[in-house]
Design an enzyme around this catalytic site. Sequence first.
Site, PDB file in Angstrom:
ATOM      1  N   THR A  75       0.855  -1.128  -0.130  1.00  0.00           N
ATOM      2  CA  THR A  75       0.192  -0.003   0.296  1.00  0.00           C
ATOM      3  C   THR A  75       0.853   1.193  -0.235  1.00  0.00           C
ATOM      4  OG1 THR A  75      -1.724  -1.106   1.382  1.00  0.00           O
ATOM      5  CG2 THR A  75      -1.336   1.018   1.383  1.00  0.00           C
ATOM      6  N   GLN A 182      -0.090  -9.523  -5.374  1.00  0.00           N
ATOM      7  CA  GLN A 182      -0.543 -11.068  -5.619  1.00  0.00           C
ATOM      8  C   GLN A 182       0.673 -11.971  -6.847  1.00  0.00           C
ATOM      9  OE1 GLN A 182      -2.778 -12.468  -3.725  1.00  0.00           O
ATOM     10  NE2 GLN A 182      -4.082 -10.290  -3.186  1.00  0.00           N
ATOM     11  N   SER A 202       4.649  -6.690  -1.855  1.00  0.00           N
ATOM     12  CA  SER A 202       5.044  -7.363  -0.332  1.00  0.00           C
ATOM     13  C   SER A 202       5.378  -8.162  -0.156  1.00  0.00           C
ATOM     14  CB  SER A 202       3.731  -6.424  -0.167  1.00  0.00           C
ATOM     15  OG  SER A 202       2.912  -7.333   1.524  1.00  0.00           O
ATOM     16  N   HIS A 204       3.993 -10.214   2.899  1.00  0.00           N
ATOM     17  CA  HIS A 204       3.241 -10.757   3.485  1.00  0.00           C
ATOM     18  C   HIS A 204       2.389 -12.044   2.389  1.00  0.00           C
ATOM     19  CE1 HIS A 204      -0.717  -9.043   3.604  1.00  0.00           C
ATOM     20  NE2 HIS A 204       0.063  -8.376   3.433  1.00  0.00           N
ATOM     21  N   CYS A 328     -22.484  -7.515   3.100  1.00  0.00           N
ATOM     22  CA  CYS A 328     -24.739  -7.700   3.776  1.00  0.00           C
ATOM     23  C   CYS A 328     -23.945  -6.606   4.673  1.00  0.00           C
ATOM     24  CB  CYS A 328     -24.685  -8.417   3.476  1.00  0.00           C
ATOM     25  SG  CYS A 328     -26.183  -8.506   4.526  1.00  0.00           S
TER      26      CYS A 328
END
Lengths: 404, 134
Positions: A75, A182, A202, A204, A328
């Site tokens: 990020t 990813q 990243s 992790h 939801c």
Amino acid sequence: MLKLPIYLDNNATTPIDPRVLEAMMPYFTTHFGNAASRSHSFGWSAEEAVDYAREQIAALIGANPKEIIFTSGATEADNLAIKGVFEMYAQKGKHIITLNTEHKAVLDTCKHVEKLGAEVTYLSVKEDGLVDLAELEAAMRPDTILVSIMYGNNEIGVVQPIKEISAIAHKHGALFMTDGTQAVGKIPVDVNVDGIDLMSFSAHKMYGPKGVGALYVRRKGPRVKVTAQMDGGGHERGMRSGTLNVPGIVGFGKACEVARLDMEEDTKRIIALRNKLENELLTVEEAYLNGSKEHRLPHVANISFKYVEGEGLMMGVKDIAVSSGSACTSASLEPSYVLKNLGLDDELAHSSLRFGLSRFTTEEEVDYAINHVKEAVEKLREMSPLWEMFKEGIDLKSIEWAEH
Amino acid sequence: MAYSEKVIDHYSNPRNIGTLDKSSSKVGTGLVGAPECGDVMRLQIEVDETTGKISDAKFKTFGCGSAIASSSLATEWLKGKSIEDAMNIDNMDIVEELALPPVKIHCSVLAEDAIKAAINDYRVKNGLPPIEKL
């Protein structure tokens, strides 16, 4: 022995590899020095460890170690890349192109620079989640400074045609940035072969620790510069100040090394398991795979089970940890924007589960997950009025629903 | 989000799942919500003509655990109640009973709407005007 619950949410984060943890441990205890301390051995050994990690990381992506700028994660790297390029190249232009299926770290950063005067084009993707290259080409302008398109999508795993995209960006004189979070460590990524100028990633997501990531910043052909977003001691070639997270960086380096050496074998095994999971679950009536089947990360499957709601389904599959495209809550009745942007009906977007496998996933776990999900879907359809209507041949679109 | 024990209980062992004959004059059907919103509830009541009380109630719900639990609980409460008493079931009673968090209050609202829709369907079928809360 099968241990429950089974973790199948490896797009969110991965467990740390024991080899990575072992490499990190001394840097919490005996080698605790600050990598910026030049006057004693504590600092030197920390700096040496950071340099070594930088080499391990660079080797995984075909980069020069000097091109790796450490951050707190992807990020921050996305923020540094987009804000940093916008500030550095403001004189050249103010137009940025990205996709509407990007991660929020890219989309929200683009929104931010829009407020500072940038003009951002958010391209739609095709039904399979892939960018339309003709549309990208058409969107390029003389003042386009940056094209930011992710390598592999976090929700559906779709892998974009990176080489073609970077060629288009470069043809029009723009830099190409990709969010590789990813993809790096999962599939071969080479910044030179792929024509990447900037890339966030990243630790992790590839069996490394949380709290550490990097921005790859090209040094040659072209030499890319970003304006620092964090002021201070001028670490990381002045692009990112702040004391380096030495144990994290050591772990990141080790994770990259393991990924580089084990990728081929890991991928073979993971693809076989993912395909088994996917093929079995797609035998369920009215189950659909979301996103391109071919152009996809090896460990991801995003499947919609029509007429059951994702959050209810997740509650029914409590023995496995997965995520859903459905949200939801009264704050947001909106399902996943990624799935909606593929053109999925809201009801299909609400019915999705994302499975993310890892190098630690076993066949026994996959078998268990298959049965567990099938049973839960069946149970929920028993109580679904929509399933009953579908079975009676009623077209749900013909009903006037009271939206709430 | 952690669910309350009562929500988990209703979700795992839902009461009164099923379908009543919606063409019967004794049966009232309420279908509320929308697939796009991720919640659809269908609640049905059967009224005993001699006593005027609800003799049976069934539901089917497409939605999250809280939506399923809210409708399951509603059918439990409806059985044996007069139409008037059923009309007075308030969504906050459901919130309290199931310990629903604020983000799930809309599930209880939907259940209340479903009860009212079912009652009014029954009334209209039997030549009575639909009613608002008594």
